[in-house]
Write a protein that holds these residues in place. Structure first.
Motif, PDB file in Angstrom:
ATOM      1  N   UNK A   4     -25.540  45.358 -24.229  1.00 16.82           N
ATOM      2  CA  UNK A   4     -24.245  45.187 -23.575  1.00 16.82           C
ATOM      3  C   UNK A   4     -23.683  43.822 -23.945  1.00 16.82           C
ATOM      4  N   UNK A   5     -22.385  43.778 -24.077  1.00 17.41           N
ATOM      5  CA  UNK A   5     -21.714  42.544 -24.458  1.00 17.41           C
ATOM      6  C   UNK A   5     -20.986  41.964 -23.254  1.00 17.41           C
ATOM      7  N   UNK A   6     -20.838  40.664 -23.271  1.00 16.32           N
ATOM      8  CA  UNK A   6     -20.179  39.974 -22.172  1.00 16.32           C
ATOM      9  C   UNK A   6     -18.693  40.323 -22.095  1.00 16.32           C
ATOM     10  N   UNK A   7     -18.084  40.469 -23.277  1.00 17.62           N
ATOM     11  CA  UNK A   7     -16.639  40.715 -23.281  1.00 17.62           C
ATOM     12  C   UNK A   7     -16.249  41.469 -24.553  1.00 17.62           C
ATOM     13  N   UNK A   8     -15.019  41.922 -24.543  1.00 19.07           N
ATOM     14  CA  UNK A   8     -14.479  42.584 -25.728  1.00 19.07           C
ATOM     15  C   UNK A   8     -14.371  41.592 -26.883  1.00 19.07           C
ATOM     16  N   UNK A   9     -14.073  40.339 -26.579  1.00 20.60           N
ATOM     17  CA  UNK A   9     -13.961  39.304 -27.608  1.00 20.60           C
ATOM     18  C   UNK A   9     -15.298  39.098 -28.319  1.00 20.60           C
ATOM     19  N   UNK A  10     -16.398  39.160 -27.570  1.00 20.83           N
ATOM     20  CA  UNK A  10     -17.705  39.008 -28.184  1.00 20.83           C
ATOM     21  C   UNK A  10     -17.961  40.135 -29.183  1.00 20.83           C
ATOM     22  N   UNK A  12     -15.658  41.816 -30.830  1.00 24.76           N
ATOM     23  CA  UNK A  12     -14.782  41.586 -31.983  1.00 24.76           C
ATOM     24  C   UNK A  12     -15.299  40.459 -32.870  1.00 24.76           C
ATOM     25  N   UNK A  13     -15.818  39.410 -32.266  1.00 25.02           N
ATOM     26  CA  UNK A  13     -16.357  38.289 -33.044  1.00 25.02           C
ATOM     27  C   UNK A  13     -17.575  38.743 -33.849  1.00 25.02           C
ATOM     28  N   UNK A  14     -18.434  39.513 -33.232  1.00 21.68           N
ATOM     29  CA  UNK A  14     -19.625  40.014 -33.946  1.00 21.68           C
ATOM     30  C   UNK A  14     -19.228  40.940 -35.096  1.00 21.68           C
ATOM     31  N   UNK A  19     -18.441  41.729 -40.918  1.00 23.82           N
ATOM     32  CA  UNK A  19     -17.524  42.107 -42.000  1.00 23.82           C
ATOM     33  C   UNK A  19     -17.315  40.941 -42.960  1.00 23.82           C
ATOM     34  N   UNK A  20     -17.178  39.721 -42.432  1.00 28.48           N
ATOM     35  CA  UNK A  20     -16.972  38.544 -43.269  1.00 28.48           C
ATOM     36  C   UNK A  20     -18.184  38.311 -44.167  1.00 28.48           C
TER      37      UNK A  20
END
Length: 109
Positions: A4-10, A12-14, A19-20
Motif C-alpha cells: 500500500x502506498x501513502x498517497x497517489x503522488x507516491x 506516480x513518483x515510483x 520509467x525514467x
C-alpha cells in the motif's frame, strides 16, 4: 503480498522513477551502438582512402594536386575519432565543442 502506498503522488513518483530509469538505460544503449557504428563507418572510409587501388595509387604518385588524398590509416582514424569524441563529450557536458572545454556552472547571486 500487496504493498500500500501513502498517497497517489507516491505511486506516480515510483512509476515515473521506473520509467525514467528504463528510458535512460535505453538511450545510453542506443548511443553506445550509434557510437560504435559511427566509428566503424569512419574506419571503413579511411581504410578505403589509405588503401587505394593500383590505378589510384599511380595517379596520386604522378599528380601532386592529389597527394593529399592518400592518407595514413591509423593516425588519421585516431585523429578523427579523438576529435569527434572530445567534441561530443564537451557538448554533452555543456561545453564548447570547438575548443573541447567544459562550461562551468554559474551560481546566481
Amino acid at each position: 503480498m500487496r504493498r500500500y502506498f501513502e498517497s497517489r503522488e507516491e505511486i506516480l513518483v515510483r512509476l515515473a522513477t521506473t520509467a525514467w530509469t528504463e528510458w535512460s538505460e535505453d538511450v545510453l544503449r542506443r548511443l553506445d551502438q550509434a557510437g560504435a557504428l559511427s566509428t566503424a563507418a569512419l574506419a571503413a572510409a579511411f581504410w578505403q582512402y589509405s588503401h587505394p587501388g593500383e590505378a589510384l595509387s599511380r595517379l596520386y604518385a604522378t599528380d601532386p594536386r592529389l597527394s593529399h588524398a592518400a592518407v595514413d590509416f591509423l593516425p588519421r582514424v585516431t585523429l578523427v575519432v579523438t576529435a569527434l569524441s572530445t567534441g561530443l563529450m564537451a557538448e554533452t557536458a555543456g561545453g564548447d565543442a570547438a575548443t573541447g572545454t567544459v562550461a562551468r556552472s554559474r551560481s546566481r547571486d
